[in-house]
Structures are given as structure tokens and as C-alpha cells.
Motif scaffolding. Structure first.
Motif, short mmCIF file in Angstrom:
data_model
loop_
_atom_site.label_atom_id
_atom_site.label_comp_id
_atom_site.label_asym_id
_atom_site.label_seq_id
_atom_site.Cartn_x
_atom_site.Cartn_y
_atom_site.Cartn_z
N LEU A 1 38.77 27.49 35.79
CA LEU A 1 38.96 28.91 35.52
C LEU A 1 40.29 29.37 36.10
CD1 LEU A 1 36.83 30.79 34.17
CD2 LEU A 1 36.33 31.69 36.42
N GLN A 2 40.99 30.22 35.34
CA GLN A 2 42.27 30.75 35.81
C GLN A 2 42.39 32.22 35.43
OE1 GLN A 2 45.68 28.85 34.06
NE2 GLN A 2 47.16 29.99 35.30
N LEU A 3 42.75 33.05 36.38
CA LEU A 3 42.95 34.48 36.14
C LEU A 3 44.38 34.71 35.66
CD1 LEU A 3 41.40 37.18 36.41
CD2 LEU A 3 42.40 37.40 38.69
N LYS A 4 44.52 35.20 34.41
CA LYS A 4 45.85 35.36 33.82
C LYS A 4 46.33 36.81 33.84
CE LYS A 4 47.18 32.62 30.64
NZ LYS A 4 47.40 31.96 29.32
N LEU A 5 45.41 37.75 33.82
CA LEU A 5 45.76 39.17 33.90
C LEU A 5 44.79 39.83 34.87
CD1 LEU A 5 47.39 41.67 32.82
CD2 LEU A 5 45.55 41.97 31.18
N ASN A 6 45.35 40.52 35.86
CA ASN A 6 44.51 41.10 36.89
C ASN A 6 44.84 42.58 37.04
OD1 ASN A 6 42.80 41.54 39.02
ND2 ASN A 6 43.97 40.36 40.51
N GLN A 7 44.10 43.42 36.33
CA GLN A 7 44.23 44.86 36.44
C GLN A 7 42.90 45.43 36.92
OE1 GLN A 7 45.60 46.33 32.65
NE2 GLN A 7 47.64 45.44 32.89
N PRO A 8 42.91 46.66 37.47
CA PRO A 8 41.68 47.18 38.08
C PRO A 8 40.46 47.11 37.18
CG PRO A 8 43.54 48.59 38.61
CD PRO A 8 44.06 47.56 37.65
N ASN A 9 40.61 47.48 35.91
CA ASN A 9 39.45 47.51 35.01
C ASN A 9 39.60 46.57 33.81
OD1 ASN A 9 38.04 49.49 36.52
ND2 ASN A 9 39.33 51.08 35.63
N GLN A 10 40.52 45.65 33.90
CA GLN A 10 40.74 44.71 32.81
C GLN A 10 41.23 43.37 33.35
OE1 GLN A 10 43.10 44.56 28.51
NE2 GLN A 10 43.10 46.42 29.71
N LYS A 11 40.58 42.30 32.94
CA LYS A 11 40.96 40.96 33.37
C LYS A 11 41.06 40.05 32.14
CE LYS A 11 39.82 42.42 37.61
NZ LYS A 11 40.78 42.74 38.66
#
Length: 200
Positions: free
Chosen positions: A100-110
Motif C-alpha cells: 500500500l502506498q499513499l499518493k495523495l494526502n489531503q484532510p478529506n481526500q486520499k
């Protein structure tokens, strides 16, 4: 929640979300009960015996559009008042999250990229998670690789009809102002002789 806990949460969420369709499709027990147009159908158990119940289960994980796609690809049919599903073997889909990899990390959107394994297959899929507020649960609003997985495949007939309409549509013509008076062509009455002016 730190990033490690968040990734662990998304891993569990994806694993559960990917298994829901198969859980419903394989829930009937026993032999087919009805045959319609050469296709054998079997009734779903009580916990899945209405589209509302099934939609409620899908909406725990998936957005509205993806939930509708998943329901459509179950190929449900109402036979003699019972909600039924085609009888047959369901293939094993990749549902286990390997990496698993987190590519976009915004408060209410991933946006999460995951490698799924299962059924002698390994696929990379991107998920877009969205929530409406800090206390609201996440839902998967987009998933890549839909064309390679029968659970998420869009209806082929809709795409074919759209292409046929686009081909059949005539090319656009320039707009003409309907209030404009048509231009009259001036015709020359001259036959080559000059008209003489009369003098007193």
C-alpha cells in the motif's frame, strides 16, 4: 491518527470492500431453482433478498456510482417474487492487499495505490477515498482497472450506443440568421449600349 495507523486502516478497508461482491454472489446454497431464457437462477438468502439491502451493504465502502455498478454486475433478476442471481462458479478475484502506498494526502481526500493478489493474479489498483467531514467515514469514489474486472465493468451497450450516435450525427452547419433578408442578385439590363441623356 498517524500515517502508519492510517495505512493499516485503509488496508483493512480495501480488503473488506473488495470481498463484498463475492460474498453476495456466492451466498446462495444448493442447486438452481429457476431457469429463465436458458440461464439458471437461484434465490439469494434473506439478508440479501432486496436491492435496497444489497445497496446498503455496498454503500458502507463504495460511492453511489460504484455501488450501482457492482449491483448491476451481479445480474440480479426477480423470479416469482424472489430476488435471484445466476447460478454458477464465481472466479477468485484479487482481494488481498499486498502493498500500500499513499499518493495523495489531503484532510478529506486520499489517493491510495495498492497491489492486490488472489486467484493467481497480481494487480495494481488506485483508490480515491473521500469523506464529507473530519468525523464522517471514508468511501471509495473512484477505482482504477475497472475494464479488467467484471465486478466493476461499465455497461458495454451504453458505450457502444454512444459511439454509434457520435458516428451517425451529421456535421455541424454554420448558423444562419433567420431574420436577415435574403440578398437579391442584381441583374444587369445593359445590352452594351449607353443610354443617352436628352438635352433641351
Amino acid at each position: 491518527m498517524n500515517s502508519l495507523d492510517e495505512l493499516r486502516m485503509f488496508k483493512q478497508f480495501i480488503h473488506a470492500a473488495e470481498q463484498v461482491w463475492t460474498q453476495i454472489a456466492t451466498s446462495p446454497r444448493g442447486k438452481p431453482v429457476y431457469t429463465v431464457n436458458g440461464v439458471d437462477f437461484t434465490p439469494l438468502p434473506e439478508r440479501y433478498n432486496s436491492k435496497r439491502k444489497i445497496s446498503r451493504i455496498f454503500r458502507r465502502y463504495w460511492g453511489r456510482q460504484l455501488s450501482e455498478t457492482l449491483i448491476r454486475n451481479l445480474n440480479l433478476r426477480l423470479v416469482k417474487g424472489k430476488l435471484c442471481i445466476p447460478f454458477g462458479e464465481i472466479p477468485v478475484f484479487p482481494t488481498n492487499v499486498q502493498t500500500l502506498q499513499l499518493k495523495l494526502n489531503q484532510p478529506n481526500q486520499k489517493v491510495v495505490s495498492a497491489v492486490l493478489v488472489g486467484g493467481n493474479r497480481k494487480v495494481r489498483v488506485e483508490y480515491r477515498f473521500v469523506r464529507v467531514g473530519a468525523t464522517a467515514p471514508y468511501m471509495i469514489m473512484k477505482r482504477s482497472g475497472k475494464e479488467y474486472d467484471r465486478r466493476y465493468r461499465p455497461p458495454a451497450a451504453t458505450n457502444t450506443n454512444a459511439k454509434a450516435k457520435a458516428k451517425a450525427m451529421p456535421p455541424a452547419k454554420p448558423l444562419v440568421n433567420p431574420t436577415a433578408a435574403p440578398k437579391s442578385k442584381s441583374k444587369s439590363k445593359s445590352n452594351g449600349r449607353q443610354k443617352l441623356l436628352k438635352t433641351p
